[in-house]
Design a protein around this motif. Sequence first.
Motif, mmCIF file in Angstrom:
data_model
loop_
_atom_site.group_PDB
_atom_site.id
_atom_site.type_symbol
_atom_site.label_atom_id
_atom_site.label_comp_id
_atom_site.label_asym_id
_atom_site.label_seq_id
_atom_site.Cartn_x
_atom_site.Cartn_y
_atom_site.Cartn_z
ATOM 1 N N ILE A 70 0.838 -1.201 0.000
ATOM 2 C CA ILE A 70 0.000 0.000 0.000
ATOM 3 C C ILE A 70 0.872 1.249 0.000
ATOM 4 C CG2 ILE A 70 -1.714 1.320 1.306
ATOM 5 C CD1 ILE A 70 -2.782 -1.426 2.326
ATOM 6 N N ARG A 71 1.932 1.248 0.814
ATOM 7 C CA ARG A 71 2.829 2.404 0.875
ATOM 8 C C ARG A 71 3.428 2.692 -0.499
ATOM 9 N NH1 ARG A 71 5.756 0.598 4.312
ATOM 10 N NH2 ARG A 71 7.690 0.101 3.233
ATOM 11 N N PHE A 72 3.904 1.657 -1.170
ATOM 12 C CA PHE A 72 4.523 1.858 -2.482
ATOM 13 C C PHE A 72 3.493 2.256 -3.540
ATOM 14 C CE2 PHE A 72 8.083 -1.232 -1.144
ATOM 15 C CZ PHE A 72 8.727 -0.216 -0.468
ATOM 16 N N GLU A 73 2.304 1.726 -3.440
ATOM 17 C CA GLU A 73 1.235 2.100 -4.376
ATOM 18 C C GLU A 73 0.940 3.602 -4.273
ATOM 19 O OE1 GLU A 73 -3.326 0.801 -4.499
ATOM 20 O OE2 GLU A 73 -1.937 -0.905 -4.683
ATOM 21 N N LYS A 74 0.855 4.098 -3.048
ATOM 22 C CA LYS A 74 0.594 5.527 -2.840
ATOM 23 C C LYS A 74 1.805 6.383 -3.231
ATOM 24 C CE LYS A 74 -3.061 5.012 0.524
ATOM 25 N NZ LYS A 74 -4.122 5.865 0.040
ATOM 26 N N LEU A 75 2.999 5.867 -3.014
ATOM 27 C CA LEU A 75 4.200 6.574 -3.434
ATOM 28 C C LEU A 75 4.211 6.710 -4.965
ATOM 29 C CD1 LEU A 75 7.780 6.168 -2.194
ATOM 30 C CD2 LEU A 75 7.325 5.836 -4.589
ATOM 31 N N ILE A 76 3.911 5.623 -5.667
ATOM 32 C CA ILE A 76 3.909 5.641 -7.130
ATOM 33 C C ILE A 76 2.836 6.583 -7.664
ATOM 34 C CG2 ILE A 76 3.468 4.226 -9.182
ATOM 35 C CD1 ILE A 76 6.251 3.885 -7.896
ATOM 36 N N TYR A 77 1.733 6.719 -6.937
ATOM 37 C CA TYR A 77 0.699 7.675 -7.356
ATOM 38 C C TYR A 77 1.297 9.075 -7.468
ATOM 39 C CZ TYR A 77 -3.295 10.756 -7.270
ATOM 40 O OH TYR A 77 -4.178 11.751 -7.564
ATOM 41 N N ASN A 78 2.199 9.423 -6.550
ATOM 42 C CA ASN A 78 2.871 10.729 -6.603
ATOM 43 C C ASN A 78 3.633 10.902 -7.917
ATOM 44 O OD1 ASN A 78 3.002 12.540 -4.012
ATOM 45 N ND2 ASN A 78 2.932 10.430 -3.276
ATOM 46 N N VAL A 79 4.279 9.849 -8.365
ATOM 47 C CA VAL A 79 5.062 9.907 -9.595
ATOM 48 C C VAL A 79 4.130 9.994 -10.804
ATOM 49 C CG1 VAL A 79 6.758 8.711 -11.026
ATOM 50 C CG2 VAL A 79 6.951 8.620 -8.526
ATOM 51 N N LYS A 80 3.104 9.180 -10.817
ATOM 52 C CA LYS A 80 2.177 9.131 -11.961
ATOM 53 C C LYS A 80 1.484 10.466 -12.204
ATOM 54 C CE LYS A 80 1.127 4.209 -12.086
ATOM 55 N NZ LYS A 80 0.073 3.188 -11.945
ATOM 56 N N ARG A 81 1.337 11.273 -11.163
ATOM 57 C CA ARG A 81 0.677 12.581 -11.325
ATOM 58 C C ARG A 81 1.437 13.473 -12.299
ATOM 59 N NH1 ARG A 81 0.821 14.660 -5.598
ATOM 60 N NH2 ARG A 81 0.883 16.589 -6.766
ATOM 61 N N TYR A 82 2.726 13.200 -12.503
ATOM 62 C CA TYR A 82 3.561 14.053 -13.350
ATOM 63 C C TYR A 82 3.836 13.460 -14.734
ATOM 64 C CZ TYR A 82 4.012 16.771 -9.187
ATOM 65 O OH TYR A 82 3.714 17.551 -8.091
ATOM 66 N N VAL A 83 3.444 12.220 -14.934
ATOM 67 C CA VAL A 83 3.659 11.579 -16.229
ATOM 68 C C VAL A 83 2.803 12.279 -17.286
ATOM 69 C CG1 VAL A 83 3.346 9.436 -17.548
ATOM 70 C CG2 VAL A 83 4.250 9.354 -15.208
ATOM 71 N N GLY A 84 3.426 12.633 -18.386
ATOM 72 C CA GLY A 84 2.703 13.230 -19.499
ATOM 73 C C GLY A 84 2.550 14.740 -19.438
ATOM 74 N N LEU A 85 2.994 15.362 -18.348
ATOM 75 C CA LEU A 85 2.912 16.824 -18.277
ATOM 76 C C LEU A 85 3.969 17.443 -19.183
ATOM 77 C CD1 LEU A 85 2.356 17.490 -14.453
ATOM 78 C CD2 LEU A 85 0.651 17.372 -16.277
ATOM 79 N N SER A 86 3.675 18.609 -19.697
ATOM 80 C CA SER A 86 4.612 19.278 -20.599
ATOM 81 C C SER A 86 5.870 19.713 -19.845
ATOM 82 C CB SER A 86 3.953 20.509 -21.233
ATOM 83 O OG SER A 86 3.761 21.512 -20.247
#
Length: 144
Positions: A70-86
């Motif tokens: 669960i900890r790593f899943e939530k950590l990865i969510y932080n990273v995914k928020r920036y994927v694809g941004l200009s």
Amino acid sequence: SRSFMQLVTESIEDSDGVFFSEKTATPILLNKPFLVASSPGFHARLAELGFELYDEIFDYSFDNILDDDIRFEKLIYNVKRYVGLSSSVLQQHYNSVFDKAVRNKKLAIKYATTVPDDIRELSNLVVKKCPDYLGPLNIDSYII
């Protein structure tokens, strides 16, 4: 070195210990925002040592979750928020934490160049008895 942020993996400690390595030092010394996949409380320990967390861009609520998955899943969510941004949007986010990144780098250099009090006596002894010694206990070798 050109990425917006860095995801670091560190060993997961079975006890309450938190282990830092060169993997965590790298983004700090590159003035780069980062997250660390490690033991619960890893980021809190960084803050206890005086490092400033990047609350403007990351949600650290995962840090105290005991379940690794669960900890790593939530950590990865932080990273995914920036994927694809200009690039320009990522640059704006980076600019918002740049001063903090520089302060963290200065603190890391201070830690790296200061002989801890608990080994200062040993360090002084080595320097006096072995002036040609260039190892990690030689205070002069810490100067950058």
